[in-house]
Design a protein around this motif. Sequence first.
Motif, PDB file in Angstrom:
ATOM      1  N   ASP A 139      89.716 -31.470  57.710  1.00  0.00           N
ATOM      2  CA  ASP A 139      89.171 -30.395  58.530  1.00  0.00           C
ATOM      3  C   ASP A 139      89.552 -30.702  59.975  1.00  0.00           C
ATOM      4  O   ASP A 139      90.268 -31.679  60.239  1.00  0.00           O
ATOM      5  CB  ASP A 139      87.653 -30.293  58.363  1.00  0.00           C
ATOM      6  CG  ASP A 139      87.141 -28.872  58.549  1.00  0.00           C
ATOM      7  OD1 ASP A 139      87.588 -28.213  59.510  1.00  0.00           O
ATOM      8  OD2 ASP A 139      86.310 -28.425  57.744  1.00  0.00           O
ATOM      9  N   THR A 140      89.083 -29.892  60.899  1.00  0.00           N
ATOM     10  CA  THR A 140      89.364 -30.140  62.313  1.00  0.00           C
ATOM     11  C   THR A 140      88.070 -30.129  63.111  1.00  0.00           C
ATOM     12  O   THR A 140      87.123 -29.403  62.786  1.00  0.00           O
ATOM     13  CB  THR A 140      90.324 -29.090  62.898  1.00  0.00           C
ATOM     14  OG1 THR A 140      89.760 -27.780  62.725  1.00  0.00           O
ATOM     15  CG2 THR A 140      91.686 -29.157  62.222  1.00  0.00           C
ATOM     16  N   ASP A 142      87.289 -29.637  67.089  1.00  0.00           N
ATOM     17  CA  ASP A 142      87.872 -29.313  68.395  1.00  0.00           C
ATOM     18  C   ASP A 142      89.391 -29.498  68.395  1.00  0.00           C
ATOM     19  O   ASP A 142      89.973 -30.025  69.356  1.00  0.00           O
ATOM     20  CB  ASP A 142      87.231 -30.164  69.499  1.00  0.00           C
ATOM     21  CG  ASP A 142      85.736 -29.907  69.623  1.00  0.00           C
ATOM     22  OD1 ASP A 142      85.308 -28.779  69.334  1.00  0.00           O
ATOM     23  OD2 ASP A 142      84.999 -30.843  70.005  1.00  0.00           O
ATOM     24  N   GLY A 143      90.024 -29.087  67.308  1.00  0.00           N
ATOM     25  CA  GLY A 143      91.473 -29.146  67.206  1.00  0.00           C
ATOM     26  C   GLY A 143      92.038 -30.445  66.688  1.00  0.00           C
ATOM     27  O   GLY A 143      93.247 -30.534  66.434  1.00  0.00           O
ATOM     28  N   ASP A 144      91.204 -31.460  66.516  1.00  0.00           N
ATOM     29  CA  ASP A 144      91.673 -32.762  66.025  1.00  0.00           C
ATOM     30  C   ASP A 144      91.372 -32.902  64.539  1.00  0.00           C
ATOM     31  O   ASP A 144      90.357 -32.402  64.039  1.00  0.00           O
ATOM     32  CB  ASP A 144      90.997 -33.904  66.793  1.00  0.00           C
ATOM     33  CG  ASP A 144      91.403 -33.917  68.264  1.00  0.00           C
ATOM     34  OD1 ASP A 144      92.555 -33.561  68.560  1.00  0.00           O
ATOM     35  OD2 ASP A 144      90.557 -34.282  69.099  1.00  0.00           O
ATOM     36  N   ASP A 145      92.247 -33.607  63.848  1.00  0.00           N
ATOM     37  CA  ASP A 145      92.098 -33.798  62.406  1.00  0.00           C
ATOM     38  C   ASP A 145      90.882 -34.674  62.098  1.00  0.00           C
ATOM     39  O   ASP A 145      90.508 -35.555  62.891  1.00  0.00           O
ATOM     40  CB  ASP A 145      93.368 -34.448  61.855  1.00  0.00           C
ATOM     41  CG  ASP A 145      93.405 -34.427  60.337  1.00  0.00           C
ATOM     42  OD1 ASP A 145      92.837 -33.492  59.751  1.00  0.00           O
ATOM     43  OD2 ASP A 145      93.985 -35.349  59.744  1.00  0.00           O
ATOM     44  N   TYR A 162      82.104 -35.670  59.589  1.00  0.00           N
ATOM     45  CA  TYR A 162      83.500 -35.553  59.990  1.00  0.00           C
ATOM     46  C   TYR A 162      83.924 -36.911  60.539  1.00  0.00           C
ATOM     47  O   TYR A 162      83.397 -37.369  61.561  1.00  0.00           O
ATOM     48  CB  TYR A 162      83.663 -34.468  61.048  1.00  0.00           C
ATOM     49  CG  TYR A 162      83.316 -33.079  60.543  1.00  0.00           C
ATOM     50  CD1 TYR A 162      84.314 -32.189  60.152  1.00  0.00           C
ATOM     51  CD2 TYR A 162      81.984 -32.665  60.450  1.00  0.00           C
ATOM     52  CE1 TYR A 162      83.998 -30.915  59.687  1.00  0.00           C
ATOM     53  CE2 TYR A 162      81.659 -31.398  59.978  1.00  0.00           C
ATOM     54  CZ  TYR A 162      82.668 -30.535  59.608  1.00  0.00           C
ATOM     55  OH  TYR A 162      82.346 -29.280  59.135  1.00  0.00           O
TER      56      TYR A 162
END
Length: 255
Positions: A139-140, A142-145, A162
């Motif tokens: 998943d992401t 704030d745009g990070d993996d 996460y």
Amino acid sequence: MRMLAIVVVLACGIAPAGAQTAEDLVARNVEAKGGLERIKAINTLRMRGKLVQGRFTAQVGQELKRPGMIRTTFTVQGMTAVQAYDGQTGWQISPFQGRKDPELVGDDDLRDLVEDADIDGPLVDYREKEHAVEYLGHDTVDGDDAYRLKCTLKNGDIVYYYLDPDTFLEIRTERQQFIRGAMRERQTDLGSYKPVAGVMYPFSTESGPKNNPSVRSKVSIEAIEANVPLEDSLFRMPAAPPTPKPPSPPPVKGS
């Protein structure tokens, strides 16, 4: 052709090298925090920090002790609110609502206290606690993996974790609670990890309703102490002060 088809079917059923499982990710998370031995060696924690929500600020504190005891404080302008759980009873002092004597908490607050009193967190020894963990894939945040885990607690609440794919530490959690037929969702972002007694703890959190970022609060932890002496009495509900007796009537004068 038949042999080729069998080979293809078997190949599709084999997990690729490096594939993650829930158990693998939980183990990596525990190891990233410092390892099970160091985590279990911490019997008490004391934290203090500053909460900011818009222009509002407060000093916050929290103490935890095995097995399953917690006390949180919230101080503004010299007044301190308290919520605590001693492993059996949840109680509070709410001076901001004009209630300065200790009283029992409601069922919803008690549920939160019981969950938060787990000093190790739900992922550590999750099977023994009768929780269930599933790996939901990438998943992401704030745009990070990130790796996403679903932890279903014994009481039915759900916590989504996460994990940073490099450090395997939590960078976000989402908690779902089902209360009287309605679902309540809360999101917490975690960062600024630092070691305390060899175990990694976040020194920065931002939390609040998942779908309403405008009311989220930020907490900057100023200090965390491990294995400090904490008496069990700190977590127990104190007795309410005795009700003052009404003044005695004046003696009747003889006629």
